[in-house]
Write an enzyme that holds these catalytic residues in place. Structure first.
Site, mmCIF file in Angstrom:
data_model
loop_
_atom_site.group_PDB
_atom_site.id
_atom_site.type_symbol
_atom_site.label_atom_id
_atom_site.label_comp_id
_atom_site.label_asym_id
_atom_site.label_seq_id
_atom_site.Cartn_x
_atom_site.Cartn_y
_atom_site.Cartn_z
ATOM 1 N N HIS A 18 0.949 -1.155 -0.057
ATOM 2 C CA HIS A 18 -0.096 -0.033 -0.101
ATOM 3 C C HIS A 18 0.832 1.247 0.002
ATOM 4 O O HIS A 18 1.817 1.361 0.798
ATOM 5 C CB HIS A 18 -0.763 -0.039 1.530
ATOM 6 C CG HIS A 18 -1.919 -1.041 1.458
ATOM 7 N ND1 HIS A 18 -3.259 -0.715 0.697
ATOM 8 C CD2 HIS A 18 -2.030 -2.280 1.798
ATOM 9 C CE1 HIS A 18 -3.968 -2.018 1.111
ATOM 10 N NE2 HIS A 18 -3.143 -3.001 1.527
ATOM 11 N N GLU A 204 -8.709 -12.134 6.756
ATOM 12 C CA GLU A 204 -7.435 -11.395 7.320
ATOM 13 C C GLU A 204 -7.947 -11.260 8.806
ATOM 14 O O GLU A 204 -7.053 -11.152 9.705
ATOM 15 C CB GLU A 204 -7.417 -10.149 6.828
ATOM 16 C CG GLU A 204 -5.884 -9.319 7.212
ATOM 17 C CD GLU A 204 -5.821 -7.985 6.725
ATOM 18 O OE1 GLU A 204 -6.573 -7.493 5.991
ATOM 19 O OE2 GLU A 204 -4.780 -7.127 7.120
#
Ligand SMILES: [Zn+2]
Length: 344
Positions: A18, A204
């Site tokens: 990211h 996740e």
């Protein structure tokens, strides 16, 4: 015997990185001052704690708070260009050959930038990175789970204009507990028709079903993290049978408490069971990591050897969203460097 000094020289691939989580802390500070943001006077070490997950990070939601300040300084074209290029410089330092950078365009419009300006700033820096540093890169556009499905549809429509120009895929990210993937189904289906590839953060935070929904309903070709696949054998079976790779990020998964500790991470088990795994950074700054450090942890805590790491690197190329021409070039570069390292 593993020679750790060679890890830096290994040719590397990062499929899950990211941009907003990978800014140099000193750059965040500098840009924050430039932007006139109110910052308490403190030394850089103190400041770093604001943008880095600490030992006592409790959850993904907690982890996500570390993005507030970086996002505040990523609202101008010149800043977006700068932080992208600096990221590429940092990747070059540790011999990363290919990276897929991800960015959520709709988080960068606070000062009036439009979609085109945001994407173009990042793509321009990526092009310069390739020219100056020789790093291959592509951009993944992120739909945020907490944004409305209409925003995701808009992202797909705008993003599709950049297919073949550096944008390769879309992703779904953010708070997984409160926003299930199916909310964004329509956007993902349309993305497929417009030539955008698809990856989805799923599994996740313990909701293993999200992995199946991401694959079956959103058409995910890769899964971000997928840590909790082990909770259901049939999910592992789907990943194996369809060769859907997991973009795993060991340090980040420990920090968000997706796993209890490094030794508890399932990546080695998945590798042995035939699931395609890759090792990535997620957020170099928020997680205070690098690929070199991720590889090192895989060796130290999870019994990886060079053979495993080479497998993971090759998976990175094979399951990347790069086009066939780039993949072939990267295979050759990586093969030549691995041969020169002569790992035993
Ligand atoms: Zn991520």
């Amino acid at each position: 015997m593993i020679d750790y000094s060679l890890l830096k020289r290994l040719p590397k691939v990062d499929l899950h990185c990211h941009l907003s989580g990978s800014l140099r802390p000193v750059t965040i500070m500098e840009l924050a001052l430039e932007e006139g943001l109110e910052l308490p006077k403190e030394a850089l070490e103190e400041f770093v704690k604001r943008v880095q997950a600490s030992e006592d990070c409790q959850s993904l939601k907690d982890y996500l708070t570390k993005f507030h300040l970086p996002l505040k300084v990523m609202q101008r074209q010149k800043n977006l260009y700068r932080v992208t290029y600096e990221l590429l410089e940092d990747l070059w330092e540790e011999n990363v050959k290919y990276v897929e950078i991800r960015l959520a365009p709709y988080l960068h419009m606070e000062k009036g930038l439009n979609f085109h300006q945001i994407v173009k700033s990042v793509l321009d820096a990526m092009e310069k990175g390739k020219k100056d540093l020789g790093i291959y890169s592509n951009l993944i556009l992120i739909c945020m789970r907490n944004h409305s499905p209409e925003v995701s549809l808009k992202l797909v429509k705008e993003g599709a204009k950049y297919v073949g120009k550096g944008v390769v895929a879309i992703d779904l990210a953010g708070n997984e507990d409160d926003f299930p993937p199916e909310l964004h189904k329509e956007a993902f289906q349309r993305a497929g028709r417009l030539g955008l590839r698809k990856t989805v953060h799923a599994g996740e935070t313990g909701i293993v079903e999200n992995i199946v929904t991401a694959i079956e309903e959103l058409g995910a070709e890769r899964i971000g993290h997928g840590v909790y696949a082990y909770l259901k054998e049939e999910v592992c079976q789907i990943l194996r049978d369809r060769a859907i790779p997991l973009e795993m990020c060991i340090t980040s998964n420990v920090q968000t408490e997706a796993v209890e500790g490094y030794e508890a991470h399932p990546i080695k088990r998945y590798l042995e069971e035939g699931i395609k795994v890759t090792i990535n950074t997620d957020n170099r700054t928020v997680s205070n990591t690098s690929l070199e450090q991720e590889y090192r942890k895989a060796i130290e805590f999870l019994d990886f050897d060079y053979g495993d790491l080479i497998q993971v690197i090759q998976n990175g190329i094979e399951f990347s969203f790069a086009d066939e021409g780039d993949k072939e070039r990267l295979r050759k570069i990586i093969k030549a460097e691995l041969e020169a390292l002569n790992l035993k």
